[in-house]
Design an enzyme around this catalytic site. Sequence first.
Site, PDB file in Angstrom:
ATOM      1  N   ILE A  80     -69.083  84.267  -6.473  1.00 43.04           N
ATOM      2  CA  ILE A  80     -68.485  85.612  -6.490  1.00 43.04           C
ATOM      3  C   ILE A  80     -67.298  85.667  -7.435  1.00 43.04           C
ATOM      4  O   ILE A  80     -66.685  86.730  -7.598  1.00 43.04           O
ATOM      5  CB  ILE A  80     -68.046  86.045  -5.075  1.00 43.04           C
ATOM      6  CG1 ILE A  80     -67.081  85.022  -4.471  1.00 43.04           C
ATOM      7  CG2 ILE A  80     -69.244  86.271  -4.184  1.00 43.04           C
ATOM      8  CD1 ILE A  80     -66.492  85.465  -3.141  1.00 43.04           C
ATOM      9  N   GLY A  81     -66.971  84.560  -8.070  1.00 43.26           N
ATOM     10  CA  GLY A  81     -65.861  84.558  -9.016  1.00 43.26           C
ATOM     11  C   GLY A  81     -65.756  83.217  -9.705  1.00 43.26           C
ATOM     12  O   GLY A  81     -66.148  82.181  -9.161  1.00 43.26           O
ATOM     13  N   THR A  82     -65.212  83.242 -10.910  1.00 45.99           N
ATOM     14  CA  THR A  82     -65.030  82.020 -11.683  1.00 45.99           C
ATOM     15  C   THR A  82     -63.664  82.074 -12.359  1.00 45.99           C
ATOM     16  O   THR A  82     -63.266  83.114 -12.889  1.00 45.99           O
ATOM     17  CB  THR A  82     -66.117  81.883 -12.771  1.00 45.99           C
ATOM     18  OG1 THR A  82     -67.397  81.887 -12.141  1.00 45.99           O
ATOM     19  CG2 THR A  82     -65.950  80.578 -13.538  1.00 45.99           C
ATOM     20  N   GLY A  83     -62.955  80.968 -12.312  1.00 45.13           N
ATOM     21  CA  GLY A  83     -61.657  80.880 -12.978  1.00 45.13           C
ATOM     22  C   GLY A  83     -61.508  79.554 -13.675  1.00 45.13           C
ATOM     23  O   GLY A  83     -62.424  78.726 -13.698  1.00 45.13           O
ATOM     24  N   VAL A 122     -65.780  80.270  -7.202  1.00 44.39           N
ATOM     25  CA  VAL A 122     -65.622  80.731  -5.830  1.00 44.39           C
ATOM     26  C   VAL A 122     -66.981  81.182  -5.304  1.00 44.39           C
ATOM     27  O   VAL A 122     -67.693  81.945  -5.967  1.00 44.39           O
ATOM     28  CB  VAL A 122     -64.611  81.890  -5.742  1.00 44.39           C
ATOM     29  CG1 VAL A 122     -64.418  82.316  -4.288  1.00 44.39           C
ATOM     30  CG2 VAL A 122     -63.281  81.480  -6.355  1.00 44.39           C
ATOM     31  N   LYS A 131     -63.677  77.807  -2.637  1.00 38.72           N
ATOM     32  CA  LYS A 131     -63.328  77.579  -4.044  1.00 38.72           C
ATOM     33  C   LYS A 131     -63.568  76.115  -4.374  1.00 38.72           C
ATOM     34  O   LYS A 131     -62.852  75.235  -3.908  1.00 38.72           O
ATOM     35  CB  LYS A 131     -61.874  77.945  -4.321  1.00 38.72           C
ATOM     36  CG  LYS A 131     -61.498  77.760  -5.782  1.00 38.72           C
ATOM     37  CD  LYS A 131     -60.192  78.434  -6.114  1.00 38.72           C
ATOM     38  CE  LYS A 131     -59.963  78.405  -7.612  1.00 38.72           C
ATOM     39  NZ  LYS A 131     -58.755  79.135  -8.002  1.00 38.72           N
ATOM     40  N   ASP A 149     -49.788  82.376 -10.833  1.00 36.68           N
ATOM     41  CA  ASP A 149     -50.856  83.187 -11.423  1.00 36.68           C
ATOM     42  C   ASP A 149     -51.003  84.503 -10.653  1.00 36.68           C
ATOM     43  O   ASP A 149     -52.085  84.851 -10.202  1.00 36.68           O
ATOM     44  CB  ASP A 149     -52.167  82.404 -11.423  1.00 36.68           C
ATOM     45  CG  ASP A 149     -53.175  82.960 -12.428  1.00 36.68           C
ATOM     46  OD1 ASP A 149     -52.768  83.744 -13.302  1.00 36.68           O
ATOM     47  OD2 ASP A 149     -54.360  82.603 -12.340  1.00 36.68           O
TER      48      ASP A 149
END
Length: 997
Positions: free
Chosen positions: A713-716, A721, A735, A834
């Site tokens: 559902i997310g990438t950083g 994630v 995560k 952040d």
Amino acid sequence: MGPSSTPLLYLCLLLVSCLLLLEEAHTTRHRGISLRSQHNALLHWKATLASPPLQMSSWQENTSPCNWTGIMCTVVRHGRSMPWVVTNISLPDAGIHGQLGELNFSALPFLTYIDLSNNSLHGQIPVNISSLSSLSYLDLGFNHLKGQIPFEFGSLQSLTQLGLSFNKLTGHIPVSLCNLTMLTDLIIHQTMVSGPIPEEIGRLVNLQLLQLSNNTLGGMIPKTLGNLTQLNTLYVFHNQLSGPIPQELGRLVHLQNLHLAGNDLSGPIPVFITNLTKLNQFFLFENQITGSIPPAIGNLTMLNQLGLYRNQITGSIPAEVGNLTMLNELLLYTNQITGTIPSELGYLLNLQKLDLADNQISGSIPDSLGNITKLLLLHLFENKISGLFQNQISGSIPKTFGKLQSIQELQIYDNKLSGSLPQVFGGLTNLVELWLSSNSLSGPLPADICSGGNLRILSVASNMFNGPIPLSLKTCKSLVKINLESNQLTGEISQYFEIEKLGKLGYLDISGNRLSGLIPQELGTCMRLQSLKINNNNFSGTLPGTIGNLADLQIMLDVSNNNLSGVLPQQLGRLGMLESLNLSHNQFSGSIPSSFASMTSLSTLDVSYNDLEGPVPVARLLQNASSSWFLPNKVSHHKQKILGLLLPIVIVMGFVIVATIVVIIMLTRKKRKPQEGATAEARDLFSVWNFDGRLAFDDILRATEDFDDKYIIGTGGYGKVYKAQLQDGLLVAVKKLHQTEEELGDERRFLSEMEILSQIRQRSIVKMYGFCSHPAYKFLVYDYIQQGSLYRILENEELAKELDWQKRISLTNDVAQAISYLHHECSPPIIHRDITSNNILLDTTFKAFVSDFGTARILKPDTSNWSALAGTYGYIAPELSYTSVVTEKCDVYSFGVVVLELLVGKHPRNLLDGTLLNGEQTTLVQDILDQRVTTPTTTEENSLCLLIKLAFSCLESSPQARPTMREAYQTLIQRPPSSSCPMPFSTLTLQQARDAY
């Protein structure tokens, strides 16, 4: 002209047309380009951009590119013709979203200048830029470019300045760049380039500025840098460089700025550095430097900043440092420096920051330090050997400190100072923080210690101060923290405190003294209090019910070991955020108030050694509490017998479940993939933890199908994630961290940090259930927040409308409180690093939660700052571009950006880069507000004025000028005046809103 002339006219027109065609052909032969083809290339690029910015509105088909914004043309000679050609593209900070590769540089061969910095360009850097043989200036910094730096750049022989900073570039620095011998400035800062610095860089003999900082460059600093004799700035900080500093750098006699910090450099400070007499900035902090400071450092008489902290430097501070009379900062903390503080430091009359903390310095504080009247910060705390109280700074505090009229922060705690605190301290009217704890100071505290009205922190715990609490604290409205713990102070606090005037007070600890009298009712007006400790005194009377008004009380309420009596007030049940309540060792009577059941955040409750009786209120914590919390009262647990029967059953069942899982793992180990095999053999299989014990390692793997991409559902930058629904129905966000991250290399540090982070409990911070760490996986487990990020909400037209002004104002308060908690209430403090709209999550009611501590670092309590590469472009504080020193004020800056983003409805690029600020005297506030939201009410207008003022104060270029997050939060929760805006909202300018208070 008669009819006979008509054929002649046609002939002339035909001749002109032929000449134009010949000219066009001539131009074609000369590099094959016409102004028309350049026009077309630029328009094609504009057409590929997502929502071309306003600055490109002049780029139209029917106009010449020479008249377009950001484009400059020049006449060039080609034989007999002198056509106009495009030579400059200058569109910094223009809000361009698109790919640079869509611009056909081959059609623009006359370009000499390209500045596309601070936009949102993505994709790879196109190789065909290398065809621009006349290009002298290229700045693509502050974008989202990825991939490698093209090797073909080596053909840009005319290039004098190259800027590629703040991108996502990878790979090595190509050796071909070292062919660009005309370069004067080479800046590749904060990217992801790796590998060594090329030895061939020594060919760039015209370089004046070389910045390769905040990357992952490794190996040794090449000796060939010594060939760059024109260099005045060398920045290679925050990489992975190792080995000694090469002697050849001694040839850089024009060097003014040398920043080698945040690497793994070893060996002593080379003596040749002392020959670089033009140096005004020398940073070598956070390395593995050994040996002593060379006395010849006194030759660097132009030096403004000297930062050698966090190394392994030994020996004493040379007296020759006193020759550095231009010095503004001397930062030597966290080394192994011995000896005394040289009195010659008193010659440094321009010094503003002196930090010698966390060393092994002994002896007394020299009187001469009082001569440094420009001093703003003085840190001398924690000087001892291996944790033992030996060789500490001793003696008395010099009376000459009364001359330090500019001093704002004085920290000399954890030493062996004795004697009284000079009464002249009452005259230090600019004092903001005074830390004297854990010494042997005695006598009374100066009565006028807060006479300047600026004091925010007074910490004098664990001394032998006696007498009354200073009278000047009565009305010191700036106070945020008071710690008078463990002294011999006497008197009644109502006598010395006008508590109702301490509106900003968040931390009060007067425990362990000899204070007496009643606890004043007015204590309930300190609405910002988050921790209150008045235990171990001689207070009598009842506990005021007004304490139940302290809605922000969160960390601790401790009134134990006094002579308090009467019944416990029901109002205490209002303290819904309180985590620890200690009422023990008093004479309270009656029953435990039933309202205690509503204190859902409570983790410890101690009412022992009172005269209480009756049942324990029905609440999960209280029903399962330790019996020691209630002894020897006459209270009863409803479920004690049941729990006594259930406990053995639970233990047996837990053992059976664990044994079953282990057997299943052993039976299936051979059938698993290699990574799964490693997982099964990991020694910390069940290191995932949370309060309810519901999470297990195999449940996470099952729920994500071994971290299948379909659950992402997310990438950083630090990991991916995943959304996971556990067997008990609990939704969590997992995560999974990249195993290659530098900060994961130290297992012990990782585990200790995760333990601290998993204990964070604040209502506006995403709950971290736990973590897992073993050779195959490292992941963090958070509560799943349904609505997603604030960034996503603002991008969605319908959701953005639903996020009305009242919700946005409330959201700001939540975020400010969460960051304030991290900075001021966690021990050790935590800097998020952040804060962005992507890391603020909203639930279905639009309540905000601060998330993503994958980049967080735990601060040591012995220093106010540390350095690390961190942050998201567009939210990064400006000082990180040149110092890389991360402090709490970096989070404050990021918070300011988010506040403006909420107001504007998108990233406030124009407000940050000055595009609107340059004309802010005429820019109306209502013109910058998100037009998707309904018109604000009068009350909301007042709040918006307050938000604008606060946001810009958080965005001050100087970190010192920004408020702390505690101050920011307190500003927000103060009810804005009924007429906060200085004039009608419809005519209010941005400048007026900024200056409204």
